[in-house]
Design an enzyme around this catalytic site. Structure first.
Site, PDB file in Angstrom:
ATOM      1  N   ILE A  38      65.004  12.490  10.590  1.00  0.00           N
ATOM      2  CA  ILE A  38      65.500  12.020  11.688  1.00  0.00           C
ATOM      3  C   ILE A  38      64.858  11.237  12.771  1.00  0.00           C
ATOM      4  CG2 ILE A  38      65.236  14.150  13.209  1.00  0.00           C
ATOM      5  CD1 ILE A  38      68.304  13.787  14.186  1.00  0.00           C
ATOM      6  N   ASP A  39      63.550  11.292  12.505  1.00  0.00           N
ATOM      7  CA  ASP A  39      62.552  10.787  13.724  1.00  0.00           C
ATOM      8  C   ASP A  39      61.663   9.671  13.175  1.00  0.00           C
ATOM      9  OD1 ASP A  39      62.278  10.983  16.355  1.00  0.00           O
ATOM     10  OD2 ASP A  39      60.508  12.144  16.211  1.00  0.00           O
ATOM     11  N   PRO A  40      61.222   9.359  11.957  1.00  0.00           N
ATOM     12  CA  PRO A  40      60.408   8.329  11.587  1.00  0.00           C
ATOM     13  C   PRO A  40      61.221   7.168  11.781  1.00  0.00           C
ATOM     14  CG  PRO A  40      60.293  10.082   9.929  1.00  0.00           C
ATOM     15  CD  PRO A  40      61.555  10.298  10.979  1.00  0.00           C
TER      16      PRO A  40
END
Length: 272
Positions: free
Chosen positions: A114-116
């Site tokens: 979800i974050d990279p």
């Protein structure tokens, strides 16, 4: 991204333990609730602090499928600069802890990034070869997202390698519709103040991480946007911000994968 095993709370106070405390409490209150958890490093630190009775409770929740691990690596690895050997090492570390602690019920079936910022076909290829059933991520180019939302192409079968025989590196891939947040109507933890008078857990965590300043910050109390500043005599006015470019039909990403993978040479650096 988790880089070391040392406790460095003098650098940042993450407060992840409060999320896990509240999640276990709420899962026990309602058997219809489910929760997914991603980064093993933070869970490992929380797990070390729990009593034997709490550990048994968590194992029961995992066995019942009410607490589920996704991705399962020590962290969500960066996809831009990491070598594939480092990705495999940190995934092995996290997955081994889950297997040793929870057995087959703790095995993640879905990869979750979800974050990279940006996503490479090599990561998708590795996830497919690791046996994941699917891959979900949240960040992509805003024009690519807008086009995919209009054409309903936020779910796809990503053929992540040209050198490996299909379906060895094929992976069902989905783009999360609302960033960090769940789709509307599907969140039980985010309780708004007008519903119950309670402060949402994410606000509590943020207040613990970033305490309010000693003096109130001035707020604009006028119309929706402040009036433009009047330049002093002899100064040129500050130009207004240009509007964001709009997506046109001539700039479209391929259906076969996210835009970040377009400029890769087919088959280049594919893990065999």
């Amino acid at each position: 991204m988790v880089a070391v095993l040392l406790d460095r709370n003098d650098i940042q106070h993450a407060g992840v333990q409060y999320i896990l405390d509240s999640v276990v409490d709420q899962l026990l209150k309602n058997p219809d609730r489910r929760f997914i958890y991603v980064e093993t490093a933070f869970f490992y630190r929380w797990w070390k602090q729990q009593s034997s009775s709490m550990r048994q409770t968590v194992k029961q929740l995992v066995n019942e499928g009410r607490l589920e691990f996704v991705n399962g690596g020590w962290c969500m690895s960066d996809e831009a600069t990491t070598h594939y050997s480092a990705v495999i090492d940190q995934m092995t570390m996290g997955l081994r802890f889950l297997n040793d602690t929870f057995g087959p019920c703790g095995r993640p079936r879905v990869a979750w990034h979800i974050d990279p910022f940006g996503h490479t076909r090599e990561h998708a290829s590795m996830f497919a070869q690791m046996g994941f059933d699917g891959f979900f991520f949240g960040r992509l180019d805003y024009q690519d997202r807008a086009r995919r939302m209009r054409s309903k192409e936020q779910e796809l079968l990503w053929r992540a390698s040209d050198s490996l025989t299909p379906p060895m590196a094929d992976l069902f891939t989905g783009i999360l519709p609302n960033g960090y947040n769940p789709p509307d109507g599907f969140c039980w933890d985010h309780v708004t103040t007008h519903q119950s008078g309670m402060t949402p857990i994410w606000k509590i965590t943020m207040l613990m991480m970033c305490p309010p300043p000693p003096h109130p910050i001035p707020r604009w109390e006028g119309p929706e946007s402040p009036p433009p500043e009047t330049p002093a005599e002899g100064q040129r006015p500050t130009p207004s911000r240009r509007p964001e470019p709009r997506l046109t039909g001539s700039r479209q990403a391929p259906v076969s994968g996210p835009r970040a993978s377009r400029d890769r040479t087919p088959g280049q650096n594919d893990p065999e």
